[in-house]
Design a protein around this motif. Structure first.
Motif, mmCIF file in Angstrom:
data_model
loop_
_atom_site.group_PDB
_atom_site.id
_atom_site.type_symbol
_atom_site.label_atom_id
_atom_site.label_comp_id
_atom_site.label_asym_id
_atom_site.label_seq_id
_atom_site.Cartn_x
_atom_site.Cartn_y
_atom_site.Cartn_z
ATOM 1 N N SER A 134 2.331 11.842 10.799
ATOM 2 C CA SER A 134 3.611 11.213 11.107
ATOM 3 C C SER A 134 4.474 10.973 9.884
ATOM 4 N N PHE A 135 3.837 10.809 8.699
ATOM 5 C CA PHE A 135 4.551 10.375 7.490
ATOM 6 C C PHE A 135 5.263 9.043 7.734
ATOM 7 N N ALA A 136 4.675 8.225 8.617
ATOM 8 C CA ALA A 136 5.347 6.993 9.034
ATOM 9 C C ALA A 136 5.638 6.083 7.848
ATOM 10 N N GLY A 137 6.930 5.813 7.614
ATOM 11 C CA GLY A 137 7.349 4.878 6.581
ATOM 12 C C GLY A 137 7.138 5.346 5.160
ATOM 13 N N GLN A 138 6.836 6.626 4.970
ATOM 14 C CA GLN A 138 6.506 7.082 3.621
ATOM 15 C C GLN A 138 7.746 7.442 2.803
ATOM 16 N N TYR A 139 8.855 7.727 3.498
ATOM 17 C CA TYR A 139 10.076 8.090 2.799
ATOM 18 C C TYR A 139 11.132 7.001 2.983
ATOM 19 N N ARG A 140 12.207 7.151 2.268
ATOM 20 C CA ARG A 140 13.246 6.131 2.235
ATOM 21 C C ARG A 140 14.302 6.376 3.307
ATOM 22 N N SER A 141 14.745 5.324 3.933
ATOM 23 C CA SER A 141 15.930 5.342 4.784
ATOM 24 C C SER A 141 16.897 4.297 4.239
ATOM 25 N N ILE A 142 18.158 4.667 4.121
ATOM 26 C CA ILE A 142 19.174 3.743 3.611
ATOM 27 C C ILE A 142 20.203 3.545 4.708
ATOM 28 N N GLU B 168 -0.385 -9.556 -3.270
ATOM 29 C CA GLU B 168 0.849 -10.276 -2.960
ATOM 30 C C GLU B 168 2.087 -9.583 -3.504
ATOM 31 N N LYS B 169 1.949 -8.834 -4.576
ATOM 32 C CA LYS B 169 3.096 -8.152 -5.165
ATOM 33 C C LYS B 169 2.746 -6.691 -5.394
ATOM 34 N N ALA B 170 3.789 -5.889 -5.578
ATOM 35 C CA ALA B 170 3.596 -4.437 -5.676
ATOM 36 C C ALA B 170 2.648 -4.054 -6.796
ATOM 37 N N ALA B 171 2.681 -4.797 -7.911
ATOM 38 C CA ALA B 171 1.823 -4.464 -9.054
ATOM 39 C C ALA B 171 0.346 -4.619 -8.728
ATOM 40 N N ASP B 172 0.027 -5.368 -7.665
ATOM 41 C CA ASP B 172 -1.383 -5.563 -7.296
ATOM 42 C C ASP B 172 -2.034 -4.275 -6.819
ATOM 43 N N ILE B 173 -1.224 -3.286 -6.503
ATOM 44 C CA ILE B 173 -1.784 -1.979 -6.096
ATOM 45 C C ILE B 173 -2.701 -1.420 -7.179
ATOM 46 N N LEU B 174 -2.356 -1.680 -8.433
ATOM 47 C CA LEU B 174 -3.106 -1.101 -9.551
ATOM 48 C C LEU B 174 -4.515 -1.648 -9.659
ATOM 49 N N ALA C 159 2.907 -6.430 6.977
ATOM 50 C CA ALA C 159 2.423 -5.051 7.148
ATOM 51 C C ALA C 159 3.501 -4.071 6.707
ATOM 52 N N LEU C 160 3.824 -4.116 5.411
ATOM 53 C CA LEU C 160 4.892 -3.276 4.868
ATOM 54 C C LEU C 160 4.364 -1.888 4.503
ATOM 55 N N PRO C 161 5.216 -0.850 4.592
ATOM 56 C CA PRO C 161 4.789 0.508 4.235
ATOM 57 C C PRO C 161 4.351 0.647 2.780
ATOM 58 N N GLN C 162 4.772 -0.286 1.905
ATOM 59 C CA GLN C 162 4.421 -0.164 0.484
ATOM 60 C C GLN C 162 2.921 -0.251 0.245
ATOM 61 N N TRP C 163 2.176 -0.781 1.234
ATOM 62 C CA TRP C 163 0.717 -0.895 1.071
ATOM 63 C C TRP C 163 -0.017 0.350 1.567
ATOM 64 N N ALA C 164 0.696 1.270 2.186
ATOM 65 C CA ALA C 164 0.049 2.477 2.728
ATOM 66 C C ALA C 164 -0.723 3.286 1.691
ATOM 67 N N PRO C 165 -0.272 3.352 0.405
ATOM 68 C CA PRO C 165 -1.047 4.142 -0.562
ATOM 69 C C PRO C 165 -2.492 3.706 -0.732
ATOM 70 N N LEU C 166 -2.815 2.466 -0.340
ATOM 71 C CA LEU C 166 -4.180 1.975 -0.529
ATOM 72 C C LEU C 166 -5.093 2.285 0.659
ATOM 73 N N LEU C 167 -4.530 2.724 1.776
ATOM 74 C CA LEU C 167 -5.349 2.875 2.981
ATOM 75 C C LEU C 167 -6.358 4.012 2.863
ATOM 76 N N GLY C 168 -6.075 4.989 2.032
ATOM 77 C CA GLY C 168 -7.053 6.053 1.833
ATOM 78 C C GLY C 168 -8.292 5.593 1.094
ATOM 79 N N ARG C 169 -8.234 4.413 0.468
ATOM 80 C CA ARG C 169 -9.365 3.887 -0.301
ATOM 81 C C ARG C 169 -9.896 2.579 0.275
ATOM 82 N N ALA C 170 -9.187 2.002 1.252
ATOM 83 C CA ALA C 170 -9.570 0.695 1.797
ATOM 84 C C ALA C 170 -10.594 0.845 2.912
ATOM 85 N N ALA C 171 -11.474 -0.163 3.018
ATOM 86 C CA ALA C 171 -12.424 -0.194 4.124
ATOM 87 C C ALA C 171 -11.760 -0.733 5.382
ATOM 88 N N ALA C 172 -10.782 -1.636 5.219
ATOM 89 C CA ALA C 172 -10.049 -2.223 6.340
ATOM 90 C C ALA C 172 -8.811 -2.905 5.768
#
Length: 877
Positions: free
Chosen positions: A252-260, A485-491, A504-517
């Motif tokens: 789906s690429f759901a929420g992966q790209y920008r809409s303005i 809590e903040k975007a830098a926590d992704i690292l 449940a913001l799309p910015q957290w989607a990059p972690l789902l490939g590595r998250a257990a839940a």
């Protein structure tokens, strides 16, 4: 027979044979050949390791992209090329066809890797009136679907136009960006999040700072002018990504790209570049990597649609996304623009409608909607706080719910499958529903799953930290909590952790490939993050209020998304259900491309060295070339010993208690220290394979038939290999000559004991892929039938211990390779035993009882020998 005729000629002394005039030169020559041989084996090992890695990647759940494919293809090609060069050193001019086959295979690999998109339409801008599903490769899936609904079904879709694939390619060419982007991606370590963040920022800035091509400026300007003529008021546009592959079935690429949203015509060019740059945002980069999409296949088209002033908006599913047998219609709705629903930033209403026998609302969950998104009068979007009755009122009336359900079913019937539809209810007199997006619904066929709903579990075990919420993605998982809590926590996120976020913001989607839940305080099962969680089969428990006050990073927790509970510690009873393997890469474009290119690398067609097809011209894969070269390199190494008639002056005579008629040529590091005299003692031998062979020879005395002098092994071996004529200057055609050619890791043995011949090649290192034993056995004093029975007897024993053996008449050829050093050493001990103890065994092969007796004795002896541990074998890298 030709090989053994040459061997017998080599082993039998001829008076006219000249003795080498320069033994040292001969040794140095062989040393150079051996060095090339070792380098060849090293390249062979690396090539096989890469091929094994490619095979495992195709079978497993490893995430990879084009960088991996190109790197693996390059590495395996380089090592096969090195092998070709080294076999040329061993046999100049003999295998020139190999280079031709290598070049042909490389050409096929290059053709697969260099495939690129073909621009089928050079229009830079296409009005939505001219768009339908046939133009998906020109305007992207999102815009193609909207054009289909507007022009072929007659549904209400905002006016607008598409900026096409051709425009995207023109922008990149105009700014010379594609080569630079490819270079940066190839050089980056995409598995490292910190590197990925830096890469994303660099590429996005390159695009944002790029210059708009004049032709594209004119095309967009003309489209805007045409759109403005049909509107009395100034137009404001939503610029939404419509990339190739977006909104496709299975991805789906759901929420992966920008809409303005709400962009003025004056700022359309900068907004266009912002949307283009979102192709390289962190969410999109990781999504493509995890889902196996090639960067070069994803062209960013942009949908430019007139804004809808929405009183309400949201998402409708025509089936339950986590219980496919449930064909109820699920409507998620909120006040204002649908942005707040799809990005999971607020709680949204849920209306469930049954479709049979007629449309009927069967469930209504009205949330307190504290905010809504609306358009600024001039430009941009603002968030307004809601208070009073509006916050708690249903965002849709019953009649509107049923009308929207009819619209959704009409779309589902047209496409013939469940749909995921984004909609907006206009804030004007018409109060019409506008379709803003439509794509196939991502469903997970998982039995025994509950409906997505807000409820309390029947039982509350002591382990429960919190309960309730919504099943955004089914399943259960356990692991350490990670509170972000903040975007830098992704690292700081570590693989296998449970991700906790407020929204449940799309910015957290990059972690789902590595998250257990994933667990959230806010958000619904219709949002982008929930969509991606279901695609990645990651359990998701959403809308669990106050959880941030109860969980700290590092706590071990168990998420039960089906049971709507979060537990303290690891709850095994929830994790007992077997987890189905979820290979998200399988079937993806990158996975398919690796499958295609691997056809020229991995398959092995040259299996039998004795086949007439075992030749350079029949190599169709790189694996074939490595197999052929490896086999022939061993032959070339040994043939050197046949064509250069070694005498005892070329090496050292083995001294084991007394001088033995075993001659040793040291290639490089086969001796522990320099030997100045004519003899070398066994204690000074450093060759690991020779020592293993020798240990097998001396482990158990040979007791016949027939016994020679009854004095045990030393006397037997001395009598078997002694020839007094050697000390008197007389030569006999029956002289038994035995030569070892050795280094620390290598051994070549040419042996004649009695009337049988043995030829052995062995190499031992700590890398199993390099290790091999090649053993050939022939001869005997009995008739051919009994000699054949003897090699069958020996072959059966070797096969019991992992050798592949082939028998032709009284000739046995056996091979063992790819096992670790300990096993290789043990098998060499066994061969040492067999070389000595099978002498004259052909004489009793017609007596089944005696054959059975010897078979049992050999097995007992061999097991004893191979289980004996010594300190002589220290295998180095």
């Amino acid at each position: 027979m030709g090989l053994f005729t040459r061997i017998q000629k080599y082993l039998t002394f001829h008076k006219e044979d000249p003795l080498p005039s320069d033994a040292e030169a001969l040794r140095l020559d062989f040393k150079e050949r051996y060095n090339n041989f070792k380098l060849l084996l090293g390249a062979n090992n690396k090539a096989l390791e890469i091929m094994a890695d490619i095979e495992q990647t195709l079978k497993g759940d490893k995430t990879f992209g084009m960088t991996y494919i190109k790197a693996r293809c390059t590495a395996v090609s380089v090592n096969v090329f090195r092998m070709i060069r080294k076999i040329e050193k061993l046999a100049p001019g003999k295998y020139e066809v190999l280079q031709e086959r290598y070049d042909a295979i490389q050409k096929e690999i290059s053709l697969v890797l260099s495939e690129s998109r073909i621009i089928k339409d050079d229009r830079l801008v296409i009005p939505i009136e001219d768009v339908n599903s046939d133009l998906a490769d020109i305007v992207g899936g999102k815009m193609a679907n909207l054009g289909e609904l507007k022009n072929r079904i007659g549904l209400k879709v905002p006016d607008g136009f598409s900026i096409t694939v051709a425009a995207y390619d023109l922008f990149l060419r105009h700014n010379d960006l594609q080569a630079e982007i490819d270079r940066r991606i190839q050089a980056a370590t995409l598995e490292n999040m910190e590197n990925l963040v830096a890469l994303s920022s660099e590429i996005r800035q390159l695009i944002i700072q790029g210059e708009m091509p004049p032709d594209l400026i004119k095309a967009i300007g003309d489209a805007v002018q045409h759109l403005s003529k049909n509107n009395e008021k100034p137009i404001y546009l939503a610029l939404r990504s419509s990339a190739l592959g977006e909104d496709a079935s299975g991805a789906s690429f759901a929420g992966q790209y920008r809409s303005i949203l709400n962009v003025s015509t004056e700022n359309i060019f900068s907004a266009y570049k912002e949307v283009l740059s979102s192709k390289y945002g962190i969410p999109a980069l990781t999504y493509r990597l995890n889902r196996g999409f090639r960067d070069e296949d994803i062209a960013m088209c942009v949908a430019c649609l007139c804004m809808v002033d929405a009183v309400a908006g949201g998402v409708v599913y025509t089936h339950n996304p986590i219980a496919p047998m449930d064909n109820s219609i699920y409507i998620n709705s909120g006040w204002g623009l649908p942005k707040s629903v799809v990005d999971g930033s607020i709680a949204s209403d849920l209306f469930v409608v049954s479709r049979a026998p007629e449309l009927e609302m069967i469930r209504s969950v009205v949330e307190k909607k504290e905010k809504k998104f609306v358009c600024y009068p001039e430009e941009g979007v603002c968030r307004i706080d809601l208070t009073g009755d509006t916050a708690t009122m249903p965002s849709l009336t019953l009649s509107q719910i049923l009308e929207l359900s009819k619209l959704a079913l009409k779309i589902e019937a047209y496409y013939g499958s469940p749909q995921d539809i984004e909609w907006a209810l206009s804030n004007d007199q018409s109060e019409e529903f506008h379709v803003l997006q439509c794509r196939p619904l991502q469903q997970k066929i998982l039995e025994g799953r509950i409906d997505p709903k807000v409820t309390q579990p029947a039982e509350m075990p002591e382990t429960v930290i919190a309960s309730g919420g919504i099943t955004a993605s089914p399943g259960a998982a356990s692991g350490p909590a990670y509170v972000a809590e903040k975007a830098a926590d992704i690292l700081g996120f570590t693989n296998g952790s449970i991700l906790f976020v407020r929204q449940a913001l799309p910015q957290w989607a990059p972690l789902l490939g590595r998250a257990a839940a994933v667990v959230t305080e806010q958000g619904g099962f219709a949002g982008h993050l929930a969509n991606v969680a279901r695609e990645f089969a990651v359990p998701g428990l959403f809308s669990l209020p106050g959880i941030f006050d109860k969980v700290k990073t590092g706590m071990i927790v168990t998420v039960d998304a089906d049971g709507l509970c979060l537990h303290r510690g690891r709850v095994e009873s929830l994790l007992t259900a077997p987890k189905q393997p979820h290979f998200i890469m399988h079937g993806s474009p990158v996975h398919k491309l690796l499958q295609r290119v691997s056809r020229y690398i991995v398959p092995l067609n040259l299996l039998n060295p004795d086949s007439p097809d075992f030749k350079p011209g029949t190599c169709t894969t790189l694996h074939d070339i490595t197999r052929f070269i490896h086999e022939q390199s061993v032959q070339e190494m040994f043939s050197f010993g046949i064509t250069h008639h070694f005498s005892e002056k070329s090496g050292k005579q083995l001294y084991y208690k007394v001088p033995m008629q075993w001659w040793i040529l040291n290639l490089d590091d086969g001796f522990k220290s320099e030997v100045k005299g004519k003899y070398v003692k066994i204690d000074n031998i450093a060759s690991i394979p020779m020592l293993a062979l020798w240990e097998g020879m001396i482990a158990i005395p040979w007791d016949g038939p027939p016994p020679i002098d009854g004095k045990g092994l030393l006397s037997v071996m001395f009598q078997a290999t002694a020839n007094p004529a050697l000390n008197t200057g007389r030569r006999s055609k029956y002289a038994e000559r035995n030569y070892f050619i050795i280094s620390r890791q290598y051994c070549s043995l040419s042996s004649r004991l009695g009337f049988h011949f043995s030829i052995l090649e062995a190499f031992i290192s700590e890398r199993p892929a390099e290790n091999y034993i090649s053993f050939r056995f022939k001869g005997g004093a009995a008739d051919e039938e009994r000699r054949t029975r003897r090699v069958q007897f020996v072959g059966e024993i070797l096969e019991e211990y992992g050798f592949n053996s082939e028998i032709q008449s009284d000739h046995l050829a056996a091979r063992l390779e790819g096992v670790n050093a300990d096993i290789t050493i043990a098998r060499l001990k066994m061969i040492g035993y067999l070389i000595l103890h099978t002498r004259q065994l052909d004489m009793i092969m017609s007596k089944p009882a005696m054959v059975k007796q010897y078979r049992e004795k050999f097995r007992q002896d061999i097991d004893k020998i191979m289980n004996t541990q010594t300190d002589s074998f220290q295998v180095e890298k």
